[in-house]
Design an enzyme around this catalytic site. Structure first.
Site, PDB file in Angstrom:
ATOM      1  N   HIS A   7      36.839   0.566   3.110  1.00 12.87           N
ATOM      2  CA  HIS A   7      38.143   0.808   3.752  1.00 12.87           C
ATOM      3  C   HIS A   7      39.183  -0.188   3.268  1.00 12.87           C
ATOM      4  O   HIS A   7      38.847  -1.222   2.693  1.00 12.87           O
ATOM      5  CB  HIS A   7      38.049   0.770   5.280  1.00 12.87           C
ATOM      6  CG  HIS A   7      37.585  -0.533   5.862  1.00 12.87           C
ATOM      7  ND1 HIS A   7      36.262  -0.824   6.092  1.00 12.87           N
ATOM      8  CD2 HIS A   7      38.270  -1.641   6.259  1.00 12.87           C
ATOM      9  CE1 HIS A   7      36.164  -2.043   6.608  1.00 12.87           C
ATOM     10  NE2 HIS A   7      37.367  -2.565   6.715  1.00 12.87           N
ATOM     11  N   HIS A  79      43.255  -6.520   4.327  1.00 12.84           N
ATOM     12  CA  HIS A  79      42.078  -6.742   3.474  1.00 12.84           C
ATOM     13  C   HIS A  79      41.555  -5.433   2.911  1.00 12.84           C
ATOM     14  O   HIS A  79      41.919  -4.356   3.383  1.00 12.84           O
ATOM     15  CB  HIS A  79      40.959  -7.484   4.232  1.00 12.84           C
ATOM     16  CG  HIS A  79      40.369  -6.750   5.400  1.00 12.84           C
ATOM     17  ND1 HIS A  79      40.819  -6.899   6.693  1.00 12.84           N
ATOM     18  CD2 HIS A  79      39.337  -5.865   5.485  1.00 12.84           C
ATOM     19  CE1 HIS A  79      40.094  -6.151   7.514  1.00 12.84           C
ATOM     20  NE2 HIS A  79      39.188  -5.509   6.805  1.00 12.84           N
ATOM     21  N   GLU A 130      36.560  -8.172   2.366  1.00  9.61           N
ATOM     22  CA  GLU A 130      35.451  -8.043   3.308  1.00  9.61           C
ATOM     23  C   GLU A 130      34.307  -7.381   2.545  1.00  9.61           C
ATOM     24  O   GLU A 130      34.515  -6.408   1.818  1.00  9.61           O
ATOM     25  CB  GLU A 130      35.884  -7.156   4.487  1.00  9.61           C
ATOM     26  CG  GLU A 130      34.786  -6.915   5.521  1.00  9.61           C
ATOM     27  CD  GLU A 130      35.252  -6.049   6.697  1.00  9.61           C
ATOM     28  OE1 GLU A 130      36.254  -5.317   6.557  1.00  9.61           O
ATOM     29  OE2 GLU A 130      34.594  -6.085   7.752  1.00  9.61           O
TER      30      GLU A 130
HETATM   31 CO    CO Z   1      37.645  -4.336   7.744  1.00  9.95          CO
END
Ligand code: CO
Length: 134
Positions: A7, A79, A130
């Site tokens: 994502h 992020h 991440e």
């Molecule tokens: Co995230």
């Protein structure tokens, strides 16, 4: 080592408005908001055919994204999340290469119930990364 883009996370000043933009203006499939008190955020997921957009809004007093929103009052990209098969092996390889892992370096349970780690943006082209074990 990294696999799929899981994502892209965007911090937004108003979740209802952001959900409306993605659902009505952009015509995407948008989830209901979910509070994650242990992460200090409320999230909405936008499900796209090949990935997801995570809309984030601060929750509570000590939200880790409160300062981001202060500096970026209209919101902004926060992020990107890449999938890895073995998060501890990924962490050890990155550390051996001199990259900084945020926090104590131990994976935490992320928004999808899977182990995640964050990597220092200064080591990765100015982008907070991440890693999520899948
Ligand atoms: Co995230």
């Amino acid at each position: 080592m990294i696999g799929k883009l899981n994502h892209v996370a965007i911090v937004v000043p108003d979740l209802t408005d952001a959900a409306r933009i993605y659902r009505d203006t952009l015509g995407a499939n948008v989830s209901a908001p979910e509070d994650l008190p242990e992460h200090g955020v409320t999230t909405i997921f936008v499900n796209l055919p090949n990935t997801k957009i995570e809309l984030l809004h601060p929750l509570g007093e000590d939200s880790p994204i409160a300062r981001f929103l202060e500096k970026n009052p209209s919101g902004g990209m926060h992020h990107v999340c890449y999938e890895v098969e073995d998060i501890l092996a990924a962490r050890d390889r990155l550390r051996a290469d001199g990259a900084r892992v945020l926090g104590d370096g131990e994976p935490r349970t992320g928004a999808h119930g899977k182990p995640v780690l964050f990597l220092h943006p200064k080591d990765f082209c100015g982008t907070l990364i991440e890693l999520e074990e899948v």
